[in-house]
Design an enzyme around this catalytic site. Sequence first.
Site, PDB file in Angstrom:
ATOM      1  N   LYS A   1       1.076  -1.063  -0.101  1.00  7.17           N
ATOM      2  CA  LYS A   1       0.015   0.084  -0.090  1.00  7.17           C
ATOM      3  C   LYS A   1       0.909   1.345   0.100  1.00  7.17           C
ATOM      4  CE  LYS A   1      -4.053  -2.060   1.997  1.00  7.17           C
ATOM      5  NZ  LYS A   1      -3.792  -3.561   1.907  1.00  7.17           N
TER       6      LYS A   1
ATOM      7  N   VAL B   1     -13.186 -11.263  -6.005  1.00  4.88           N
ATOM      8  CA  VAL B   1     -14.417 -12.009  -5.612  1.00  4.88           C
ATOM      9  C   VAL B   1     -15.589 -11.499  -6.601  1.00  4.88           C
ATOM     10  CG1 VAL B   1     -16.327 -12.621  -3.982  1.00  4.88           C
ATOM     11  CG2 VAL B   1     -13.665 -12.509  -3.250  1.00  4.88           C
TER      12      VAL B   1
ATOM     13  N   GLY C   1      -8.686  -6.450   3.722  1.00  9.43           N
ATOM     14  CA  GLY C   1      -9.804  -7.311   4.572  1.00  9.43           C
ATOM     15  C   GLY C   1     -10.340  -6.751   5.715  1.00  9.43           C
TER      16      GLY C   1
ATOM     17  N   HIS D   1     -17.343   3.044  -1.494  1.00  8.26           N
ATOM     18  CA  HIS D   1     -16.111   2.162  -1.955  1.00  8.26           C
ATOM     19  C   HIS D   1     -16.527   2.079  -3.411  1.00  8.26           C
ATOM     20  CE1 HIS D   1     -12.995  -0.952  -0.980  1.00  8.26           C
ATOM     21  NE2 HIS D   1     -13.269  -0.957  -2.446  1.00  8.26           N
TER      22      HIS D   1
ATOM     23  N   TYR E   1      -9.475   9.923   7.424  1.00  9.70           N
ATOM     24  CA  TYR E   1     -10.471   9.064   7.454  1.00  9.70           C
ATOM     25  C   TYR E   1     -11.707   9.837   6.986  1.00  9.70           C
ATOM     26  CZ  TYR E   1     -13.940   6.050   9.230  1.00  9.70           C
ATOM     27  OH  TYR E   1     -15.235   5.200   9.352  1.00  9.70           O
TER      28      TYR E   1
ATOM     29  N   LYS F   1      -3.522   2.027   8.662  1.00  8.23           N
ATOM     30  CA  LYS F   1      -3.709   0.871   7.935  1.00  8.23           C
ATOM     31  C   LYS F   1      -2.214   0.223   7.717  1.00  8.23           C
ATOM     32  CE  LYS F   1      -7.079   2.367   4.798  1.00  8.23           C
ATOM     33  NZ  LYS F   1      -7.612   2.968   3.376  1.00  8.23           N
TER      34      LYS F   1
ATOM     35  N   GLU G   1      -5.702   1.676  -2.492  1.00  8.86           N
ATOM     36  CA  GLU G   1      -4.891   0.446  -2.686  1.00  8.86           C
ATOM     37  C   GLU G   1      -5.081  -0.356  -4.318  1.00  8.86           C
ATOM     38  OE1 GLU G   1      -6.330  -1.537   0.777  1.00  8.86           O
ATOM     39  OE2 GLU G   1      -7.034  -3.043  -0.487  1.00  8.86           O
TER      40      GLU G   1
ATOM     41  N   ARG H   1      -5.007  -9.149  -8.389  1.00  9.07           N
ATOM     42  CA  ARG H   1      -5.682 -10.566  -8.621  1.00  9.07           C
ATOM     43  C   ARG H   1      -6.819 -10.275  -9.082  1.00  9.07           C
ATOM     44  NH1 ARG H   1      -9.103 -10.314  -4.230  1.00  9.07           N
ATOM     45  NH2 ARG H   1      -8.241  -9.163  -2.457  1.00  9.07           N
TER      46      ARG H   1
END
Length: 448
Positions: free
Chosen positions: A116, A294, A163, A207, A201, A157, A287, A291
């Site tokens: 990150k 999901v 996750g 998101h 924050y 972070k 970030e 890959r």
Amino acid sequence: MFQKILIANRGEIAMRVIRACRLLGIRTVAIHSEADAAALHVRFADEAVCVGPAEASKSYLNIPQIIAAAEVTGADAIHPGYGFLSENAKFAELCKKCRLTFIGPTAEAMRTWGDKVSAREVAKRFGIPMLSGTGVLKSAADAAEQADRVGYPVILKASGGGGGRGMRIVREASEVQRSFEIATQEALSGFKNPDVYLERYVEAPRHIEFQVLADQHGGVWTLGERECSLQRRHQKVMEESPSPAMDNEKRSRMGDILRAAILETGYTGLGTLEFLMDERGELFFMEMNTRVQVEHPVTEMVTGVDLVAQQILAAAGERLSLPDTRPWSFRGHAIECRINAEDARSFVPWPGLITEYHSPGGVGIRVDSGVYGGFRVPSSYDSLVAKVIAHGANRAEAIARLRCALDEFIIGGIRTNIPLHQALLRDPEVVAGNISTHTIERVVSQGF
């Protein structure tokens, strides 16, 4: 082209890779733990190898056993899926040393984008907007000093994490010391890397994430965005594409920036760049996940692109032939529900024997699953058991079809979060697209 691919994963993503391989005429090898001996991916792969006991560290994370399984079965590539070893640069390097193709980016690109702090530096270089933040923090005192500079509230972070682990919201100076210690320890235990950083924050963000795909011949595509704001404990629960908060101007502008960054850093394969959107509609880079995600099916449904097949082709060195559409022309709207083996209100995992299983169907409905009636959901892994994806001509039609599908879905013997999804799709704010990462907290607190 590859002749045989070993799938270093389990559950629905292993089944998804098997389907893509079959379409491409590639044979597959499933690995499995002792707990997954009766799993669907074991049944449908061409070959299967047990790599250890139920504990993930001794099976799905057991690199020597996985490499050995690939060599014994004559596989020439390894698909890591998501989670487990999918973002492990050392594993990618070892695959290369063993003359196995890792289906993903190079280890170097993975380190550049997957860490990150490093990714923030790359984003800054290419003008990708970011929240004010820091590099790796040296100590709690350094964290306190930087938090004063950035301005409270801030979020700590883990540099190598994800996750929701290794993350701590800090609202005032008195909380810094303890929060830094907890975040550092979680980062070390969860990711073997104690480094943490902080950034401003945003209290009620959306998101938003952008899907990118690149081949080894300079071809780079951005395939639109996904809305992933409906989360519990920083874990996504429901996703959709396109985002109700985006328009073509924002989509096109961000796509141009991301294409340039991906091309110049030599990244290949699938990648997802994640952003927060603040209350004013401004996007800020968080970030990159190096890959397959999901939630990739919603992008597949609205673009018509088989992302997993394209990922395999890119790793094999093929020149991809996707249309160069800027921004991408979406075909309707798609929404995905992650069906987890957990209590719908407390989110406590609920493994056990599935006594009955009925999968929904109908126009515009897709179900990706790794379970069946009579399968025992292990307690050793992630609680995801299936994904229901609904596609419609517009968002309203996708919601209507998804409601019908959830009403038809039967999973007996265990608890699932289907009632939560049904409650979300009844909520007026969710239906209107007025959501944030705190929406689920509100819906749960109101009861359903």
